[in-house]
Design an enzyme around this catalytic site. Structure first.
Site, PDB file in Angstrom:
ATOM      1  N   TYR A   1       0.784  -1.069  -0.158  1.00  0.00           N
ATOM      2  CA  TYR A   1       0.145  -0.052   0.000  1.00  0.00           C
ATOM      3  C   TYR A   1       0.793   1.286  -0.029  1.00  0.00           C
ATOM      4  CZ  TYR A   1      -4.607  -2.336   0.326  1.00  0.00           C
ATOM      5  OH  TYR A   1      -5.536  -3.189  -0.058  1.00  0.00           O
TER       6      TYR A   1
ATOM      7  N   HIS B   1     -15.230   2.742  -2.578  1.00  0.00           N
ATOM      8  CA  HIS B   1     -14.210   1.842  -1.832  1.00  0.00           C
ATOM      9  C   HIS B   1     -13.361   2.505  -0.903  1.00  0.00           C
ATOM     10  CE1 HIS B   1     -15.109  -1.377  -5.234  1.00  0.00           C
ATOM     11  NE2 HIS B   1     -16.176  -1.391  -4.222  1.00  0.00           N
TER      12      HIS B   1
ATOM     13  N   ASN C   1     -12.071   3.789  -7.818  1.00  0.00           N
ATOM     14  CA  ASN C   1     -10.610   4.068  -7.417  1.00  0.00           C
ATOM     15  C   ASN C   1     -10.441   4.597  -6.295  1.00  0.00           C
ATOM     16  OD1 ASN C   1     -10.389   2.776 -10.115  1.00  0.00           O
ATOM     17  ND2 ASN C   1     -10.520   4.817 -11.361  1.00  0.00           N
TER      18      ASN C   1
END
Length: 269
Positions: A73, A128, A109
């Site tokens: 991440y 999301h 996204n």
């Protein structure tokens, strides 16, 4: 010609709903994990370890190996920060300015590129979540905060975070991105839920809606399903999966994001 028809629909609209999936970022140079190279093509260290996308994009990864999870991440966060949104974003902004109620973005996204390109934060719904925001990995509270102060340094060869990961501002334990992951029961959705409320209020003001869907696939069909539930006309830009169940108020254009937007913009002028 379908492009001319699509441009005519947008000219007749009083509001443009932009729904976007991962295909929107490809022309900016962002990877598509489900594309030809595949996830392991982008993260070969995870490929060597046979770690699937669903396993690393998972809250359990932060419990098992925080350095690896934040290597993944953290790399994405740095990449999204460094990458410039492609020219299609500015064209969409220009189209929106010509409509009475402008545009609203609904996107799966997490890269924040619509806001980076100039779309107002109050006109973006990140269904999301956002990689630019953090939450406690243990969900000790409902707090969500910006990741601005976190500057990840990543050993890309091994997909490992170098240095300290971000910590929860309340309890001091590990923080994680405020992103909906696989098998995720601890995602804090409050920020996205408020964005969705803004979207519903905007939709209530629009009489002649056109939904322009860009780069949304069928593997995680959140965006496609949302687009198809909206009233009004639907234009789908997708080079690989353009199909739409037969309906007279929909156009399926087998085009990538930038190429499709460019053609629409030129036809609109």
């Amino acid at each position: 010609m379908q492009i001319e028809q699509a441009a005519a629909w947008i000219r007749q609209a009083d509001g443009l709903l932009l729904t976007a999936g991962a295909g929107m970022g490809i022309d900016s140079g962002l990877p598509d994990f489900r594309g030809p190279g595949g996830f392991w093509g982008v993260y070969p260290a995870l490929g060597r370890a046979r770690i699937a996308f669903e396993a690393i994009a998972n809250p359990a990864a932060f419990e098992r190996n925080p350095a690896l999870a934040w290597g993944f991440y953290g790399h994405r966060l740095a990449l999204y920060r460094q990458t410039k949104p492609h020219a299609g974003f500015a064209m969409l902004l220009a189209l929106a300015e010509k409509l009475e109620h402008g545009a609203f973005v609904f996107t799966s996204n997490v890269d924040g590129h619509f806001k980076k390109a100039g779309f107002p934060a109050e006109r973006v719904c990140e269904v999301h979540g956002s990689i630019s925001h953090l939450q406690c990995a243990a969900a000790c509270s409902e707090e969500i905060w910006p990741a601005d102060s976190f500057q990840p340094e990543v050993d890309s060869e091994n997909c490992l975070l170098i240095g300290d990961p971000p910590l929860c501002r309340r309890c001091g334990q590990l923080a994680r991105p405020n992103i909906l992951m696989f098998n995720d029961w601890q995602w804090l959705e409050r920020r996205s839920a408020l964005q969705r409320q803004n979207l519903q209020r905007w939709l209530a003001t629009v009489d002649r809606l056109v939904t322009l869907e860009i780069g949304a696939g069928t593997q995680v069909p959140s965006v496609r399903n949302f687009s198809e539930r909206q009233p009004g006309r639907l234009i789908r830009l997708n080079p690989n999966e353009p199909e739409i169940a037969h309906r007279p108020d929909a156009l399926a254009l087998p085009l990538g994001a930038l190429k499709g937007i460019e053609q629409l913009y030129q036809a609109f002028a």
